[in-house]
Design an enzyme around this catalytic site. Structure first.
Site, PDB file in Angstrom:
ATOM      1  N   GLY A 146     -21.502  35.633 -29.473  1.00  0.00           N
ATOM      2  CA  GLY A 146     -21.342  35.615 -28.203  1.00  0.00           C
ATOM      3  C   GLY A 146     -21.957  34.590 -27.143  1.00  0.00           C
ATOM      4  O   GLY A 146     -21.584  34.387 -26.199  1.00  0.00           O
ATOM      5  N   GLU A 166     -29.067  33.948 -25.698  1.00  0.00           N
ATOM      6  CA  GLU A 166     -28.362  35.231 -26.257  1.00  0.00           C
ATOM      7  C   GLU A 166     -27.384  35.367 -24.867  1.00  0.00           C
ATOM      8  O   GLU A 166     -27.588  34.986 -24.111  1.00  0.00           O
ATOM      9  CB  GLU A 166     -29.481  36.377 -26.220  1.00  0.00           C
ATOM     10  CG  GLU A 166     -29.006  37.763 -26.496  1.00  0.00           C
ATOM     11  CD  GLU A 166     -28.077  38.001 -27.514  1.00  0.00           C
ATOM     12  OE1 GLU A 166     -27.315  37.154 -27.870  1.00  0.00           O
ATOM     13  OE2 GLU A 166     -28.469  39.239 -28.144  1.00  0.00           O
ATOM     14  N   ASP A 167     -26.240  36.133 -25.117  1.00  0.00           N
ATOM     15  CA  ASP A 167     -25.272  36.377 -24.380  1.00  0.00           C
ATOM     16  C   ASP A 167     -25.814  37.572 -23.423  1.00  0.00           C
ATOM     17  O   ASP A 167     -25.898  37.246 -22.195  1.00  0.00           O
ATOM     18  CB  ASP A 167     -23.964  36.640 -24.832  1.00  0.00           C
ATOM     19  CG  ASP A 167     -23.999  37.741 -26.010  1.00  0.00           C
ATOM     20  OD1 ASP A 167     -25.134  38.316 -26.363  1.00  0.00           O
ATOM     21  OD2 ASP A 167     -22.739  38.104 -26.553  1.00  0.00           O
ATOM     22  N   ASP A 173     -28.959  43.880 -23.884  1.00  0.00           N
ATOM     23  CA  ASP A 173     -28.699  45.217 -23.533  1.00  0.00           C
ATOM     24  C   ASP A 173     -29.842  46.187 -23.954  1.00  0.00           C
ATOM     25  O   ASP A 173     -30.644  46.477 -22.961  1.00  0.00           O
ATOM     26  CB  ASP A 173     -27.347  45.430 -24.311  1.00  0.00           C
ATOM     27  CG  ASP A 173     -26.456  46.766 -24.011  1.00  0.00           C
ATOM     28  OD1 ASP A 173     -26.388  46.954 -22.763  1.00  0.00           O
ATOM     29  OD2 ASP A 173     -26.071  47.354 -24.991  1.00  0.00           O
ATOM     30  N   LYS A 213     -28.789  43.747 -18.789  1.00  0.00           N
ATOM     31  CA  LYS A 213     -28.620  44.774 -18.289  1.00  0.00           C
ATOM     32  C   LYS A 213     -29.935  45.833 -18.324  1.00  0.00           C
ATOM     33  O   LYS A 213     -29.982  46.551 -19.669  1.00  0.00           O
ATOM     34  CB  LYS A 213     -27.238  45.589 -19.171  1.00  0.00           C
ATOM     35  CG  LYS A 213     -25.886  45.137 -19.313  1.00  0.00           C
ATOM     36  CD  LYS A 213     -25.000  46.010 -19.917  1.00  0.00           C
ATOM     37  CE  LYS A 213     -23.670  45.315 -20.402  1.00  0.00           C
ATOM     38  NZ  LYS A 213     -22.854  46.184 -21.201  1.00  0.00           N
ATOM     39  N   PHE A 235     -19.301  47.500 -19.222  1.00  0.00           N
ATOM     40  CA  PHE A 235     -18.796  46.629 -20.495  1.00  0.00           C
ATOM     41  C   PHE A 235     -18.065  45.273 -20.116  1.00  0.00           C
ATOM     42  O   PHE A 235     -17.207  45.595 -19.340  1.00  0.00           O
ATOM     43  CB  PHE A 235     -17.880  47.385 -21.401  1.00  0.00           C
ATOM     44  CG  PHE A 235     -17.662  46.835 -22.601  1.00  0.00           C
ATOM     45  CD1 PHE A 235     -18.657  46.950 -23.673  1.00  0.00           C
ATOM     46  CD2 PHE A 235     -16.522  45.984 -23.055  1.00  0.00           C
ATOM     47  CE1 PHE A 235     -18.425  46.243 -24.788  1.00  0.00           C
ATOM     48  CE2 PHE A 235     -16.223  45.481 -24.208  1.00  0.00           C
ATOM     49  CZ  PHE A 235     -17.180  45.576 -25.088  1.00  0.00           C
ATOM     50  N   VAL A 236     -18.842  44.265 -20.492  1.00  0.00           N
ATOM     51  CA  VAL A 236     -18.181  42.887 -19.947  1.00  0.00           C
ATOM     52  C   VAL A 236     -17.605  42.053 -21.116  1.00  0.00           C
ATOM     53  O   VAL A 236     -17.869  42.331 -22.116  1.00  0.00           O
ATOM     54  CB  VAL A 236     -19.322  42.196 -19.079  1.00  0.00           C
ATOM     55  CG1 VAL A 236     -19.582  42.960 -17.662  1.00  0.00           C
ATOM     56  CG2 VAL A 236     -20.498  41.629 -19.918  1.00  0.00           C
ATOM     57  N   ASP A 261     -16.707  39.027 -26.405  1.00  0.00           N
ATOM     58  CA  ASP A 261     -15.469  39.791 -26.803  1.00  0.00           C
ATOM     59  C   ASP A 261     -15.322  41.320 -26.367  1.00  0.00           C
ATOM     60  O   ASP A 261     -16.255  41.861 -26.181  1.00  0.00           O
ATOM     61  CB  ASP A 261     -15.456  39.451 -28.085  1.00  0.00           C
ATOM     62  CG  ASP A 261     -16.276  40.534 -28.839  1.00  0.00           C
ATOM     63  OD1 ASP A 261     -17.573  40.571 -28.681  1.00  0.00           O
ATOM     64  OD2 ASP A 261     -15.694  41.173 -29.868  1.00  0.00           O
ATOM     65  N   ARG A 276     -12.854  36.114 -25.657  1.00  0.00           N
ATOM     66  CA  ARG A 276     -14.078  35.277 -25.579  1.00  0.00           C
ATOM     67  C   ARG A 276     -13.541  33.879 -24.726  1.00  0.00           C
ATOM     68  O   ARG A 276     -14.434  33.091 -24.337  1.00  0.00           O
ATOM     69  CB  ARG A 276     -14.308  34.820 -26.972  1.00  0.00           C
ATOM     70  CG  ARG A 276     -14.802  35.943 -27.894  1.00  0.00           C
ATOM     71  CD  ARG A 276     -15.368  35.234 -29.336  1.00  0.00           C
ATOM     72  NE  ARG A 276     -15.559  36.355 -30.145  1.00  0.00           N
ATOM     73  CZ  ARG A 276     -16.858  36.880 -30.300  1.00  0.00           C
ATOM     74  NH1 ARG A 276     -17.734  36.886 -29.324  1.00  0.00           N
ATOM     75  NH2 ARG A 276     -17.003  37.833 -31.306  1.00  0.00           N
TER      76      ARG A 276
END
Ligand code: 5GP
Ligand code: MG
Length: 178
Positions: free
Chosen positions: A46, A101-102, A105, A133, A154-155, A161, A167
């Site tokens: 990600g 990191e993307d 969570d 988040k 949810f993104v 993805d 992506r």
């Protein structure tokens, strides 16, 4: 793979992301300004777009490496384990490390990756996440630097993805089932 139909609404535009990355790069540059031994470690998959844009804004000598971690539930959310599927190639002992990191969570992934890399005696280790988040957190973990705090949606896009698709979107979008 069959999927419920969905649409994607723009949450963070490509322009906003680019502007934020310019700011983040300045902060990272001052954090690591005295070093010539920085390794930027992207968490696959990600973070691949984010790390590509971030390192190109950094006016520092950098090396780039990648790590793939996979989290899996064993039915107990609170004891979620994170496995390293693909380790970094290089040694980080005595090096300065920035983990990219993307999304943070629940926090388990970044928490455990930082712990594992920390045992390898880097001189300094910091983390950066494009998205955070906070509403979903299960462990006390925050990236040292964060691009955007987002609500519990949810993104996709900008490297992130949904079932391996989307992506390549240049923006961060929110998935809406139709
Ligand atoms: P955690 O912090 O819960 O350990 O996991 C973070 C990882 O969960 C992220 O790196 C990402 O792979 C995944 N994740 C969390 N939120 C989202 C989301 O909204 N969309 C997608 N595609 N992945 C997400
Ligand atoms: Mg991830």
């Amino acid at each position: 793979m069959t999927q419920a139909p969905y649409e994607i609404d723009v949450m963070i535009s490509a322009k906003s992301i680019a502007a934020r990355i310019e700011d983040l790069a300045k902060i990272i540059e001052s954090e690591f300004k005295d070093t010539d031994k920085l390794v930027v470690v992207g968490l696959l998959r990600g973070s691949f777009v984010f790390i590509a844009d971030l390192v190109r804004e950094l006016d520092l000598p950098v090396e780039v490496d990648f790590l793939e971690a996979s989290s899996y539930g064993d039915g107990m959310e609170s004891s979620r384990e994170v496995r390293i599927l693909k380790d970094i190639r290089g040694q980080i002992e005595g090096r300065d490390v920035l983990v990219v990191e993307d999304i943070v969570d629940t926090g388990h992934t970044l928490h455990q990756v930082m712990e594992v890399l920390g045992t390898r005696h880097p001189a300094k280790i910091k983390s950066i996440a494009l998205l955070d988040k906070p509403a979903r957190r299960e462990v006390d973990m925050k990236a040292d630097y964060t691009g955007f705090e987002i609500p519990d949606e949810f993104v996709v896009g900008y490297g992130i993805d949904y079932a391996q698709r989307n992506r390549n979107l240049p923006f961060i979008g929110k998935v809406r089932f139709t």
